[in-house]
Write an enzyme that holds these catalytic residues in place. Structure first.
Site, PDB file in Angstrom:
ATOM      1  N   HIS A  42       0.715   5.639   1.011  1.00 26.05           N
ATOM      2  CA  HIS A  42       0.038   6.797   1.588  1.00 26.05           C
ATOM      3  C   HIS A  42       0.653   8.034   0.944  1.00 26.05           C
ATOM      4  CE1 HIS A  42      -1.620   4.390   4.839  1.00 26.05           C
ATOM      5  NE2 HIS A  42      -0.404   3.957   5.139  1.00 26.05           N
ATOM      6  N   TYR A  79      11.726   4.523   0.534  1.00 24.01           N
ATOM      7  CA  TYR A  79      10.609   4.732  -0.389  1.00 24.01           C
ATOM      8  C   TYR A  79       9.637   5.782   0.133  1.00 24.01           C
ATOM      9  CZ  TYR A  79      12.442   0.257  -1.992  1.00 24.01           C
ATOM     10  OH  TYR A  79      13.261  -0.744  -2.423  1.00 24.01           O
ATOM     11  N   HIS A 107       0.844  -1.201   0.000  1.00 25.47           N
ATOM     12  CA  HIS A 107       0.000   0.000   0.000  1.00 25.47           C
ATOM     13  C   HIS A 107       0.877   1.248   0.000  1.00 25.47           C
ATOM     14  CE1 HIS A 107       0.708  -0.402   4.375  1.00 25.47           C
ATOM     15  NE2 HIS A 107       0.314   0.857   4.509  1.00 25.47           N
TER      16      HIS A 107
END
Length: 166
Positions: free
Chosen positions: A61, A148, A59
Site C-alpha cells: 500500500h 518495511y 501486497h
C-alpha cells in the site's frame, strides 16, 4: 471487457494497493532490495512524492502525490510492476499464453486499487490504514515492529508517536 472508471486529478494524492497474483507468495519481502530499487527507479523516471508506504509479503500500500499538472499515475504503477518483475529471478515469472500476449510476467494481479485522497482527514485515515496493515494481517504485534514501511520516517517528522498502533 470491463470499463474501469478512474479519477485523474492533476497533482493529487492517491492511495494504491498492488498485489501479487499468487497471494501465498512472499516475493515483495523476499526481494525487498529489488523492490526498493524498482521503486527508486520509478520515482526517478516518473517523479512523485511518497506520503506513506508499507510493503507486506504479497501486497503493498502506498500514497503517491503527483507533481502539479501531472495526472498519469498508471504509467508509474506499470513501470514499478514491470521493473520489479524484471529484477527478480526468472524462475518466479510464470507467464502463460494469455500473459505472454499482454507482456505480463505472471507476478502481479493485472489491476490495482486506487483511491483519490479527498482531504487531510482522508489522507490521515489512509496513512493510518497503511501503517496498521501489518498488525491487521498478523505480521507484527505493533506498528513499530514492522520494518518495511515509512512509519519511522513519519515518527521522525513528528506525525506519529513511536508507540502508535501497538
Amino acid at each position: 471487457m470491463s470499463n474501469y472508471r478512474r479519477d485523474f486529478t492533476r497533482g493529487a494524492h492517491y492511495f494504491f494497493t498492488l498485489a501479487l497474483q499468487d497471494r501465498t507468495k512472499d516475493y515483495l519481502i523476499r526481494h525487498i532490495d529489488r523492490l526498493r530499487l524498482a521503486y527508486r527507479e520509478t520515482k526517478i523516471r516518473y517523479p512523485f512524492e511518497t506520503a506513506a508506504i508499507c510493503v507486506l509479503p504479497d501486497h503493498l500500500h502506498f500514497i503517491m502525490r503527483l507533481p502539479e499538472g501531472d495526472h498519469d499515475y498508471p504509467i508509474r504503477i506499470a513501470y514499478l510492476k514491470t521493473r520489479f518483475s524484471q529484477l527478480i529471478p526468472k524462475k518466479y515469472r510464470a507467464p502463460n499464453g494469455s500473459k505472454t500476449k499482454k507482456r505480463e510476467a505472471g507476478i502481479w494481479q493485472r489491476r490495482f486499487w486506487e483511491h483519490l485522497i479527498r482531504d487531510e482527514q482522508d489522507l490521515n485515515n489512509h496513512r493510518d490504514y497503511i501503517y496498521f496493515n501489518p498488525v491487521k494481517h498478523g505480521y507484527a504485534a505493533s506498528v513499530k515492529e514492522w520494518r518495511y514501511s515509512s512509519f519511522f520516517r513519519d515518527v521522525e517528522k513528528g506525525i506519529y508517536p513511536l508507540d502508535w498502533g501497538g
